[in-house]
Design a protein around this motif. Structure first.
Motif, short mmCIF file in Angstrom:
data_model
loop_
_atom_site.label_atom_id
_atom_site.label_comp_id
_atom_site.label_asym_id
_atom_site.label_seq_id
_atom_site.Cartn_x
_atom_site.Cartn_y
_atom_site.Cartn_z
N GLU A 240 84.04 117.02 50.35
CA GLU A 240 83.69 118.35 50.85
C GLU A 240 82.31 118.36 51.51
O GLU A 240 82.06 119.16 52.40
CB GLU A 240 83.72 119.37 49.70
N CYS A 241 81.44 117.46 51.08
CA CYS A 241 80.08 117.40 51.63
C CYS A 241 79.81 115.98 52.14
O CYS A 241 78.98 115.26 51.58
CB CYS A 241 79.05 117.78 50.56
N PRO A 242 80.47 115.57 53.22
CA PRO A 242 80.34 114.19 53.69
C PRO A 242 78.96 113.86 54.25
O PRO A 242 78.66 112.68 54.46
CB PRO A 242 81.42 114.10 54.79
N HIS A 243 78.12 114.88 54.46
CA HIS A 243 76.76 114.60 54.93
C HIS A 243 75.90 114.01 53.81
O HIS A 243 74.84 113.44 54.08
CB HIS A 243 76.10 115.88 55.46
N LEU A 244 76.36 114.13 52.56
CA LEU A 244 75.63 113.55 51.43
C LEU A 244 75.97 112.07 51.31
O LEU A 244 77.13 111.68 51.43
CB LEU A 244 76.00 114.27 50.13
N ASP A 245 74.95 111.25 51.07
CA ASP A 245 75.19 109.81 50.94
C ASP A 245 75.93 109.48 49.65
O ASP A 245 76.79 108.60 49.63
CB ASP A 245 73.87 109.05 51.00
N TYR A 246 75.58 110.18 48.59
CA TYR A 246 76.27 109.98 47.32
C TYR A 246 76.09 111.20 46.43
O TYR A 246 75.25 112.07 46.70
CB TYR A 246 75.77 108.72 46.60
N ILE A 247 76.89 111.26 45.37
CA ILE A 247 76.81 112.32 44.38
C ILE A 247 76.29 111.72 43.07
O ILE A 247 76.82 110.71 42.60
CB ILE A 247 78.19 112.97 44.12
N HIS A 263 81.48 106.79 51.04
CA HIS A 263 81.08 106.10 52.27
C HIS A 263 81.08 104.58 52.08
O HIS A 263 80.59 104.07 51.07
CB HIS A 263 79.69 106.55 52.71
N ASP A 264 81.59 103.87 53.07
CA ASP A 264 81.62 102.41 53.01
C ASP A 264 80.24 101.79 53.21
O ASP A 264 80.00 100.67 52.76
CB ASP A 264 82.58 101.86 54.07
N HIS A 265 79.33 102.51 53.88
CA HIS A 265 78.02 101.94 54.17
C HIS A 265 77.00 102.21 53.06
O HIS A 265 75.86 101.77 53.16
CB HIS A 265 77.47 102.47 55.51
N ILE A 266 77.41 102.93 52.02
CA ILE A 266 76.52 103.22 50.89
C ILE A 266 76.99 102.43 49.68
O ILE A 266 78.18 102.41 49.36
CB ILE A 266 76.52 104.73 50.55
N ASP A 267 76.08 101.77 49.00
CA ASP A 267 76.38 100.99 47.79
C ASP A 267 75.63 101.61 46.62
O ASP A 267 74.43 101.38 46.45
CB ASP A 267 75.96 99.53 47.99
N VAL A 268 76.34 102.41 45.82
CA VAL A 268 75.65 103.10 44.72
C VAL A 268 75.31 102.16 43.57
O VAL A 268 74.50 102.52 42.71
CB VAL A 268 76.47 104.30 44.20
N SER A 269 75.89 100.96 43.56
CA SER A 269 75.48 100.01 42.51
C SER A 269 74.02 99.61 42.71
O SER A 269 73.31 99.32 41.74
CB SER A 269 76.39 98.77 42.52
N GLU A 270 73.56 99.60 43.96
CA GLU A 270 72.16 99.31 44.24
C GLU A 270 71.26 100.45 43.75
O GLU A 270 70.15 100.21 43.26
CB GLU A 270 71.96 99.07 45.73
N VAL A 271 71.75 101.68 43.91
CA VAL A 271 70.99 102.84 43.41
C VAL A 271 70.89 102.75 41.89
O VAL A 271 69.81 102.90 41.31
CB VAL A 271 71.68 104.16 43.82
N ALA A 272 72.02 102.50 41.22
CA ALA A 272 72.03 102.41 39.76
C ALA A 272 71.18 101.25 39.27
O ALA A 272 70.48 101.36 38.24
CB ALA A 272 73.47 102.27 39.27
N ASN A 273 71.22 100.14 39.98
CA ASN A 273 70.46 98.95 39.59
C ASN A 273 68.96 99.21 39.58
O ASN A 273 68.22 98.63 38.77
CB ASN A 273 70.79 97.79 40.54
N HIS A 274 68.52 100.11 40.46
CA HIS A 274 67.09 100.46 40.51
C HIS A 274 66.63 101.06 39.18
O HIS A 274 65.46 100.92 38.80
CB HIS A 274 66.85 101.44 41.65
N PHE A 275 67.56 101.70 38.46
CA PHE A 275 67.23 102.34 37.18
C PHE A 275 67.78 101.54 35.99
O PHE A 275 67.94 102.07 34.90
CB PHE A 275 67.77 103.77 37.15
N GLY A 276 68.10 100.27 36.24
CA GLY A 276 68.56 99.41 35.15
C GLY A 276 70.04 99.46 34.88
O GLY A 276 70.52 98.90 33.90
N GLY A 277 70.81 100.12 35.77
CA GLY A 277 72.25 100.22 35.59
C GLY A 277 72.99 99.30 36.53
O GLY A 277 72.44 98.32 37.03
N GLY A 278 74.24 99.62 36.79
CA GLY A 278 75.05 98.79 37.69
C GLY A 278 76.41 99.39 37.88
O GLY A 278 76.67 100.54 37.51
N GLY A 279 77.31 98.61 38.47
CA GLY A 279 78.66 99.09 38.71
C GLY A 279 79.21 98.58 40.02
O GLY A 279 78.87 97.48 40.46
#
Length: 399
Positions: A240-247, A263-279
């Protein structure tokens, strides 16, 4: 004795179901959170069980336990770790771990599919049609390929997993996979799944009204607080909000953040990894650290929720060549219209701000930078009337 330590989501429990099919009563299955696994490993290693076979699925260990497991294997211990998260790829350097993110044919791997392959290769389990179907449904859900393949059955399997206890789900699936010629839901399950689907739709509509957006680093993120249905919520809000990179979905009770992207060009595992997480690239998570608390809770606290675009308009519609009107929380007016072929003009408060090669680019700009929304027809007509009247008065003054 076989000992399986696995994750406590559908993919992890799928591994437990396969282990029970393969080893029957000769397996001890423990389901763990990401943080809980290392504690289980430490307890196992303290007992120095060289006669046991340790299987670890859908989870990875920290560096200290990695060293201890290597020492355990070197002195004769039997350990196999199977995972599909790219944050665990470094474990491929050990003799006891196999990390496979993607198969050679391009399909994304899941822990359940990897364990199934392992059991078949080692003649621990016989291939059957219902097990094939079950493993593929789990893989489709966990890798989020279910939506691309329109495999609604995979989503419903995950819904069922969350509606009943792990023990009951495990018991139901083991019995079904042993007795049925194909995998399907029974009549009772179909009824409660239909009810759950309606409940999920209502929940998502309610949470959409609470969504806020902000820039965190280079990403434009949507933030919502929710305790349930994280995957469904992240997927629907993202569409519904494709302008957002992630939720980012926050659960303060468990002190966790789930990240989802379409989005295919966004990798949220990198976002999570910044805070000690992953996926995974499109689905990841982390614990709410002090830094994450500041970025996702404290600083966005005063931001007003995103307004929804008007959806029953007859005139003020998106990509209208005659113009589309948006407004933001500061009451700024944004008007997008086609000036000439493939040249869209963006006006802010009736002054030209910029030009875009497509309507979608112009809309993405105002939604990311101003959190603007498409207004109802009444405001659109009033805006056009005022613009026409202002133009006529300006012309009359010149004469």
């Amino acid at each position: 004795m076989y000992r399986l330590y696995s994750h406590n989501d559908l993919d992890g429990v799928g591994c437990g179901i396969l282990a029970r099919l393969a080893f029957g009563t000769n397996v001890d299955v423990r389901y763990n959170s990401v943080q809980g696994l290392d504690f289980q490993i430490e307890r196992f290693l303290e007992k120095d069980r060289l006669d046991d076979v340790l299987l670890i699925t859908d989870l990875s260990v920290h560096s200290e336990n990695e060293k201890k497991l290597t020492e355990f294997v070197d002195k004769g211990g039997n350990v196999t770790l199977l995972d599909h998260h790219k944050t665990a790829l470094h474990l491929n350097e050990t003799s006891w771990a196999t990390i496979t993110v993607k198969y050679e044919d391009g399909r994304l791997a899941s822990a359940t599919s990897l364990l199934y392959d392992y059991l078949l290769q080692n003649n621990e389990l016989e291939r059957t049609q219902p097990i094939d179907e079950f493993v593929e449904l789990v893989r489709l859900w966990d890798t989020w390929e279910w939506e691309k393949n329109e495999a609604l059955k995979a989503k419903r399997l995950n819904d069922l997993f969350f509606m009943i206890s792990i023990d009951e789900f495990e018991e139901r699936m083991v019995k079904r996979l042993q007795e049925k010629e194909s995998f399907s839901f029974d009549e009772f399950e179909e009824k409660i799944l239909d009810m759950e689907e309606t409940k999920i739709e209502r929940y998502i509509r309610r949470k959409r009204r609470e969504l806020v957006q902000t820039f965190i680093g280079e990403h434009c993120a949507g933030i919502v607080h929710a305790e349930s249905y994280h995957s469904e919520l992240g997927n629907e809000l993202g569409k519904e909000c494709p302008h957002l990179d992630y939720i980012a979905i926050l659960n303060l009770g468990s002190k966790k953040i789930s990240f989802r992207t379409i989005h295919d060009h966004i990798d949220v595992s990198e976002v999570a990894n910044h805070f000690g997480g992953g996926g995974h690239a499109k689905a990841a998570g982390c614990t709410i650290t002090e830094e994450a608390y500041k970025l996702y809770i404290d600083e966005p606290f005063t931001i007003e929720p995103l307004r929804m675009d008007a959806f029953r308009n007859q005139h003020n519609n998106k990509a209208n060549e005659a113009g589309s009107l948006y407004v933001d929380h500061q009451d700024n007016r944004f008007f997008i219209y086609l000036l000439q072929s493939e040249k869209w003009v963006l006006e802010k408060n009736q002054s030209t701000e910029s030009y875009f090669s497509s309507y979608q680019e112009a809309e993405r700009h105002i939604k990311r930078q101003y959190a603007a929304w498409l207004v109802r027809d009444e405001m659109y007509v009033q805006y056009l009337a005022q613009a026409v009247l202002a133009a006529k008065r300006s012309k009359g003054t010149e004469q």
